[in-house]
Write an enzyme that holds these catalytic residues in place. Structure first.
Site, mmCIF file in Angstrom:
data_model
loop_
_atom_site.group_PDB
_atom_site.id
_atom_site.type_symbol
_atom_site.label_atom_id
_atom_site.label_comp_id
_atom_site.label_asym_id
_atom_site.label_seq_id
_atom_site.Cartn_x
_atom_site.Cartn_y
_atom_site.Cartn_z
ATOM 1 N N ARG A 34 0.837 -1.207 0.000
ATOM 2 C CA ARG A 34 0.000 0.000 0.000
ATOM 3 C C ARG A 34 0.870 1.255 0.000
ATOM 4 O O ARG A 34 1.890 1.319 0.699
ATOM 5 C CB ARG A 34 -0.936 -0.003 1.210
ATOM 6 C CG ARG A 34 -1.875 -1.185 1.150
ATOM 7 C CD ARG A 34 -3.092 -1.103 2.034
ATOM 8 N NE ARG A 34 -3.753 -2.415 1.993
ATOM 9 C CZ ARG A 34 -4.530 -2.834 0.995
ATOM 10 N NH1 ARG A 34 -4.765 -2.032 -0.033
ATOM 11 N NH2 ARG A 34 -5.054 -4.046 1.007
ATOM 12 N N ASP A 35 0.433 2.226 -0.809
ATOM 13 C CA ASP A 35 1.132 3.513 -0.875
ATOM 14 C C ASP A 35 1.036 4.210 0.477
ATOM 15 O O ASP A 35 -0.012 4.203 1.124
ATOM 16 C CB ASP A 35 0.517 4.383 -1.975
ATOM 17 C CG ASP A 35 1.398 5.555 -2.349
ATOM 18 O OD1 ASP A 35 1.948 5.556 -3.470
ATOM 19 O OD2 ASP A 35 1.550 6.478 -1.512
ATOM 20 N N ILE A 36 2.137 4.829 0.895
ATOM 21 C CA ILE A 36 2.179 5.480 2.206
ATOM 22 C C ILE A 36 1.346 6.757 2.227
ATOM 23 O O ILE A 36 0.938 7.223 3.292
ATOM 24 C CB ILE A 36 3.665 5.754 2.595
ATOM 25 C CG1 ILE A 36 3.819 5.849 4.100
ATOM 26 C CG2 ILE A 36 4.194 6.990 1.908
ATOM 27 C CD1 ILE A 36 5.264 5.797 4.556
ATOM 28 N N ASN A 97 4.759 6.417 -13.508
ATOM 29 C CA ASN A 97 5.474 7.662 -13.762
ATOM 30 C C ASN A 97 6.936 7.372 -14.080
ATOM 31 O O ASN A 97 7.536 6.459 -13.502
ATOM 32 C CB ASN A 97 5.385 8.569 -12.536
ATOM 33 C CG ASN A 97 3.956 9.005 -12.240
ATOM 34 O OD1 ASN A 97 3.219 9.353 -13.147
ATOM 35 N ND2 ASN A 97 3.569 8.967 -10.971
ATOM 36 N N VAL A 106 10.317 8.098 -6.928
ATOM 37 C CA VAL A 106 11.127 6.948 -6.497
ATOM 38 C C VAL A 106 11.656 6.224 -7.744
ATOM 39 O O VAL A 106 10.873 5.714 -8.549
ATOM 40 C CB VAL A 106 10.295 5.977 -5.626
ATOM 41 C CG1 VAL A 106 11.168 4.815 -5.171
ATOM 42 C CG2 VAL A 106 9.691 6.710 -4.428
ATOM 43 N N HIS A 110 7.527 1.319 -10.556
ATOM 44 C CA HIS A 110 6.329 0.973 -9.795
ATOM 45 C C HIS A 110 5.110 1.359 -10.600
ATOM 46 O O HIS A 110 5.085 2.391 -11.264
ATOM 47 C CB HIS A 110 6.300 1.648 -8.419
ATOM 48 C CG HIS A 110 6.576 3.121 -8.431
ATOM 49 N ND1 HIS A 110 7.836 3.634 -8.612
ATOM 50 C CD2 HIS A 110 5.758 4.194 -8.289
ATOM 51 C CE1 HIS A 110 7.787 4.955 -8.575
ATOM 52 N NE2 HIS A 110 6.521 5.317 -8.394
ATOM 53 N N HIS A 112 1.221 2.278 -10.022
ATOM 54 C CA HIS A 112 0.176 2.633 -9.057
ATOM 55 C C HIS A 112 -1.130 1.998 -9.532
ATOM 56 O O HIS A 112 -1.516 2.161 -10.691
ATOM 57 C CB HIS A 112 -0.051 4.146 -9.016
ATOM 58 C CG HIS A 112 1.112 4.980 -8.601
ATOM 59 N ND1 HIS A 112 1.188 5.587 -7.364
ATOM 60 C CD2 HIS A 112 2.242 5.348 -9.263
ATOM 61 C CE1 HIS A 112 2.303 6.303 -7.282
ATOM 62 N NE2 HIS A 112 2.967 6.176 -8.430
HETATM 63 P P1 DGP Z 1 5.981 8.394 -7.956
HETATM 64 O O1 DGP Z 1 5.764 9.876 -8.037
HETATM 65 O O2 DGP Z 1 5.233 7.699 -9.057
HETATM 66 O O3 DGP Z 1 7.445 8.031 -7.928
HETATM 67 O O4 DGP Z 1 5.291 7.919 -6.616
HETATM 68 C C1 DGP Z 1 5.987 7.406 -5.524
HETATM 69 C C2 DGP Z 1 4.957 6.928 -4.520
HETATM 70 O O5 DGP Z 1 5.632 6.192 -3.535
HETATM 71 C C3 DGP Z 1 4.172 8.021 -3.813
HETATM 72 O O6 DGP Z 1 2.785 7.839 -4.086
HETATM 73 C C4 DGP Z 1 4.441 7.788 -2.331
HETATM 74 C C5 DGP Z 1 5.013 6.409 -2.289
HETATM 75 N N1 DGP Z 1 6.035 6.190 -1.278
HETATM 76 C C6 DGP Z 1 7.149 6.918 -1.095
HETATM 77 N N2 DGP Z 1 7.875 6.430 -0.073
HETATM 78 C C7 DGP Z 1 7.192 5.337 0.384
HETATM 79 C C8 DGP Z 1 7.440 4.404 1.421
HETATM 80 O O7 DGP Z 1 8.432 4.446 2.150
HETATM 81 N N3 DGP Z 1 6.503 3.435 1.603
HETATM 82 C C9 DGP Z 1 5.386 3.356 0.816
HETATM 83 N N4 DGP Z 1 4.541 2.356 1.070
HETATM 84 N N5 DGP Z 1 5.129 4.211 -0.179
HETATM 85 C C10 DGP Z 1 6.026 5.210 -0.380
#
Ligand code: DGP
Length: 126
Positions: A34-36, A97, A106, A110, A112
């Site tokens: 799950r996204d944080i 992205n 990141v 990934h 979403h």
């Molecule tokens: P993007 O902009 O597509 O690179 O989105 C990166 C996503 O990653 C963003 O929606 C928040 C998520 N995210 C960042 N750090 C963490 C983390 O430590 N844990 C989790 N579960 N999600 C994270």
């Protein structure tokens, strides 16, 4: 085209178990968690376990088994999270992205999976 992967990115740390995550599904080739900072009731990230920066890197260099495993997991998570319109649910959006214009935060591939509410049109006006 050559790609540079930063092994200190946050998702690499998650894969190494250095940072906790809320796992939805894990297989040999991929992890869903799950996204944080969820932006919809369903907001799951699916990542390959291999060191790939973005989708075009993955498509060029991943093995067939990695590509199949990653893509099958995306579909499986959609069904598990009850957003697959094929199962009578209300649908979802996939976003991957890449780079500066894609606003990729990141640098580990990934996808979403977003759903559970109306998501509006695909892009905001520039
Ligand atoms: P993007 O902009 O597509 O690179 O989105 C990166 C996503 O990653 C963003 O929606 C928040 C998520 N995210 C960042 N750090 C963490 C983390 O430590 N844990 C989790 N579960 N999600 C994270």
């Amino acid at each position: 085209m050559s790609y540079t992967y930063d092994p200190e990115n946050i998702f690499a740390k998650i894969l190494r178990g250095e940072i906790p995550n809320d796992t939805v599904l894990e297989t040999e080739h991929a992890l869903a968690f799950r996204d944080i900072m969820p932006q919809a009731p369903v907001h799951v990230l699916v990542i390959p376990k291999g060191a790939y920066v973005n989708y075009d890197h993955f498509a060029q260099e991943a093995s067939d088994a990695e590509i199949i495993g990653f893509n099958r997991m995306i579909g499986q998570v959609c069904r598990m999270e009850n957003v697959s319109p094929g199962d009578g649910d209300t649908g979802y959006r996939l976003i991957a992205n890449a780079g500066a214009d894609g606003v990729q935060d990141v640098p580990h591939l990934h996808v979403h999976i977003l759903g559970g509410r109306g998501l509006g049109r695909m892009l905001n006006p520039a």
